[in-house]
Design a protein around this motif. Sequence first.
Motif, PDB file in Angstrom:
ATOM      1  N   LEU A  92       0.861  -1.185   0.000  1.00  0.00           N
ATOM      2  CA  LEU A  92       0.000   0.000   0.000  1.00  0.00           C
ATOM      3  C   LEU A  92       0.894   1.230   0.000  1.00  0.00           C
ATOM      4  N   LEU A  93       0.657   2.123  -0.952  1.00  0.00           N
ATOM      5  CA  LEU A  93       1.366   3.397  -1.048  1.00  0.00           C
ATOM      6  C   LEU A  93       0.361   4.518  -0.844  1.00  0.00           C
ATOM      7  N   MET A  94       0.641   5.410   0.091  1.00  0.00           N
ATOM      8  CA  MET A  94      -0.211   6.573   0.327  1.00  0.00           C
ATOM      9  C   MET A  94       0.640   7.834   0.337  1.00  0.00           C
ATOM     10  N   ASP A  95       0.018   8.949  -0.021  1.00  0.00           N
ATOM     11  CA  ASP A  95       0.640  10.257   0.167  1.00  0.00           C
ATOM     12  C   ASP A  95      -0.207  11.026   1.173  1.00  0.00           C
ATOM     13  N   VAL A  96       0.278  12.187   1.609  1.00  0.00           N
ATOM     14  CA  VAL A  96      -0.519  13.024   2.516  1.00  0.00           C
ATOM     15  C   VAL A  96      -0.617  14.453   1.973  1.00  0.00           C
ATOM     16  N   GLY A  97      -0.505  14.594   0.664  1.00  0.00           N
ATOM     17  CA  GLY A  97      -0.481  15.913   0.044  1.00  0.00           C
ATOM     18  C   GLY A  97      -1.776  16.684   0.194  1.00  0.00           C
ATOM     19  N   SER A  98      -1.657  18.010   0.235  1.00  0.00           N
ATOM     20  CA  SER A  98      -2.814  18.887   0.422  1.00  0.00           C
ATOM     21  C   SER A  98      -3.553  19.197  -0.867  1.00  0.00           C
ATOM     22  N   THR A  99      -3.001  18.810  -2.007  1.00  0.00           N
ATOM     23  CA  THR A  99      -3.718  18.872  -3.275  1.00  0.00           C
ATOM     24  C   THR A  99      -3.739  17.467  -3.846  1.00  0.00           C
ATOM     25  N   LYS A 100      -4.710  17.184  -4.706  1.00  0.00           N
ATOM     26  CA  LYS A 100      -4.868  15.805  -5.144  1.00  0.00           C
ATOM     27  C   LYS A 100      -4.851  15.608  -6.661  1.00  0.00           C
ATOM     28  N   SER A 101      -5.397  16.516  -7.434  1.00  0.00           N
ATOM     29  CA  SER A 101      -5.448  16.308  -8.886  1.00  0.00           C
ATOM     30  C   SER A 101      -4.053  16.187  -9.478  1.00  0.00           C
ATOM     31  N   ASP A 102      -3.127  17.040  -9.023  1.00  0.00           N
ATOM     32  CA  ASP A 102      -1.760  16.991  -9.544  1.00  0.00           C
ATOM     33  C   ASP A 102      -1.047  15.718  -9.109  1.00  0.00           C
ATOM     34  N   THR A 176     -13.780  12.891  -4.706  1.00  0.00           N
ATOM     35  CA  THR A 176     -12.962  12.773  -5.904  1.00  0.00           C
ATOM     36  C   THR A 176     -11.795  13.750  -5.775  1.00  0.00           C
ATOM     37  N   PRO A 177     -10.709  13.533  -6.498  1.00  0.00           N
ATOM     38  CA  PRO A 177      -9.601  14.494  -6.440  1.00  0.00           C
ATOM     39  C   PRO A 177     -10.021  15.913  -6.805  1.00  0.00           C
ATOM     40  N   ALA A 178     -10.860  16.055  -7.831  1.00  0.00           N
ATOM     41  CA  ALA A 178     -11.276  17.391  -8.270  1.00  0.00           C
ATOM     42  C   ALA A 178     -12.136  18.079  -7.212  1.00  0.00           C
ATOM     43  N   SER A 179     -13.072  17.338  -6.606  1.00  0.00           N
ATOM     44  CA  SER A 179     -13.930  17.950  -5.589  1.00  0.00           C
ATOM     45  C   SER A 179     -13.127  18.267  -4.330  1.00  0.00           C
ATOM     46  N   HIS A 180     -12.143  17.451  -4.021  1.00  0.00           N
ATOM     47  CA  HIS A 180     -11.241  17.750  -2.907  1.00  0.00           C
ATOM     48  C   HIS A 180     -10.534  19.082  -3.130  1.00  0.00           C
ATOM     49  N   ASP A 181      -9.948  19.268  -4.298  1.00  0.00           N
ATOM     50  CA  ASP A 181      -9.166  20.474  -4.569  1.00  0.00           C
ATOM     51  C   ASP A 181     -10.036  21.724  -4.577  1.00  0.00           C
ATOM     52  N   ALA A 182     -11.268  21.582  -5.089  1.00  0.00           N
ATOM     53  CA  ALA A 182     -12.185  22.725  -5.076  1.00  0.00           C
ATOM     54  C   ALA A 182     -12.577  23.091  -3.649  1.00  0.00           C
ATOM     55  N   ALA A 183     -12.880  22.088  -2.847  1.00  0.00           N
ATOM     56  CA  ALA A 183     -13.313  22.346  -1.470  1.00  0.00           C
ATOM     57  C   ALA A 183     -12.200  22.972  -0.635  1.00  0.00           C
ATOM     58  N   PHE A 184     -11.001  22.442  -0.747  1.00  0.00           N
ATOM     59  CA  PHE A 184      -9.932  22.923   0.124  1.00  0.00           C
ATOM     60  C   PHE A 184      -9.304  24.227  -0.359  1.00  0.00           C
ATOM     61  N   SER A 188      -9.214  26.096   3.096  1.00  0.00           N
ATOM     62  CA  SER A 188      -7.842  26.023   3.585  1.00  0.00           C
ATOM     63  C   SER A 188      -6.889  26.924   2.809  1.00  0.00           C
ATOM     64  N   HIS A 189      -6.874  26.790   1.496  1.00  0.00           N
ATOM     65  CA  HIS A 189      -5.878  27.499   0.701  1.00  0.00           C
ATOM     66  C   HIS A 189      -6.150  29.004   0.676  1.00  0.00           C
ATOM     67  N   LEU A 190      -7.401  29.406   0.448  1.00  0.00           N
ATOM     68  CA  LEU A 190      -7.730  30.834   0.476  1.00  0.00           C
ATOM     69  C   LEU A 190      -7.460  31.455   1.849  1.00  0.00           C
ATOM     70  N   ASN A 240      -2.568  24.105  -7.087  1.00  0.00           N
ATOM     71  CA  ASN A 240      -4.041  24.219  -7.113  1.00  0.00           C
ATOM     72  C   ASN A 240      -4.458  25.618  -7.575  1.00  0.00           C
ATOM     73  N   ARG A 241      -3.686  26.191  -8.464  1.00  0.00           N
ATOM     74  CA  ARG A 241      -3.811  27.607  -8.798  1.00  0.00           C
ATOM     75  C   ARG A 241      -5.192  27.990  -9.325  1.00  0.00           C
ATOM     76  N   GLU A 242      -5.796  27.185 -10.195  1.00  0.00           N
ATOM     77  CA  GLU A 242      -7.087  27.562 -10.790  1.00  0.00           C
ATOM     78  C   GLU A 242      -8.177  27.650  -9.732  1.00  0.00           C
ATOM     79  N   GLN A 243      -8.221  26.680  -8.835  1.00  0.00           N
ATOM     80  CA  GLN A 243      -9.232  26.698  -7.782  1.00  0.00           C
ATOM     81  C   GLN A 243      -8.965  27.819  -6.780  1.00  0.00           C
ATOM     82  N   VAL A 244      -7.696  28.077  -6.493  1.00  0.00           N
ATOM     83  CA  VAL A 244      -7.362  29.180  -5.580  1.00  0.00           C
ATOM     84  C   VAL A 244      -7.756  30.515  -6.199  1.00  0.00           C
ATOM     85  N   LEU A 245      -7.470  30.697  -7.474  1.00  0.00           N
ATOM     86  CA  LEU A 245      -7.861  31.938  -8.158  1.00  0.00           C
ATOM     87  C   LEU A 245      -9.377  32.110  -8.173  1.00  0.00           C
TER      88      LEU A 245
END
Length: 294
Positions: A92-102, A176-184, A188-190, A240-245
């Motif tokens: 099992l390989l996991m990451d703990v990154g704060s963005t997911k789509s990338d 989903t990765p996309a919904s995660h990035d939009a939500a955070f 969080s990011h803003l 996550n630049r597009e969602q942050v913008l």
Amino acid sequence: MKFKKVALIGCGLMGGSFALAARMAGWAPHIVGYSASESSRQKALSMGVIDLAVNSIEQAVSEADLVLLAVPVTATEACFKAIAPALKPDALLMDVGSTKSDIVAAALNTLGDKLHCFVPVHPIAGKEVAGVEHSDADLYKDRALIITPMASSGAPQVLLAKQIWKSLGSYITELTPASHDAAFAAVSHLPHVLSYAIIRGIFQQHNGTDLIALGGPGFRDFSRIAASDPVIWRDILTTNREQVLFQISHFKEALNDFEKAIRANEPQALEDMIRQASDLRFNWRMGANKHSEE
């Protein structure tokens, strides 16, 4: 649930806290650690966070049942390239990154026939200070764990990932990765961008140092996250630049509403906007989605 060998790639706050929590949970008797920084590796070893420090990712991953990748998000793809040849087919390989789509894109580009091993996750936990010396075995307790499985993620790996984080006291939410990035980007990011901008805006004034000296508890609480690690947050905001913008544009609209009401001297409009925000914040509770899964 017990692992003969756990590999920690990235001996910092997040990885170190995971290692300490895993020891406490009793399923990680042997943890091997690698970090690009020799001093971080040795510090993790001296603290008992890891049992063995190695000089390469390949050494750490070889024969590991579980691999946790806890590095800045822009370093993920290079790490995946090093991990893939050494990874056991049933690991099992996991990451703990704060963005997911990338990170998902990086996995697709690099992991090849080991892609089924990878389950992306994001623990909603941390501190404004970085480094393994700040590791905390309780960091993930009573905190959300966002899991964003890929279509290619193996069912046994997904189930095991959930079991691991539940054993550390986390509660699971699946996105989903996309919904995660939009939500955070919103929650969080803003807020980090705004905290950085407030501090910068004050210090750019000729008497900024005097102004900041007058800050009280409210300013302390609001600005706390501005002390967060600059490299980590540079990477998050750029990946996550597009969602942050998108979220910045919404904030600008809301701020403009306040500016208009103040300029027009409209106290009732101001009170209405403040009351709306106050009520929403009063009724918000962290962890309200605690029972969203199982």
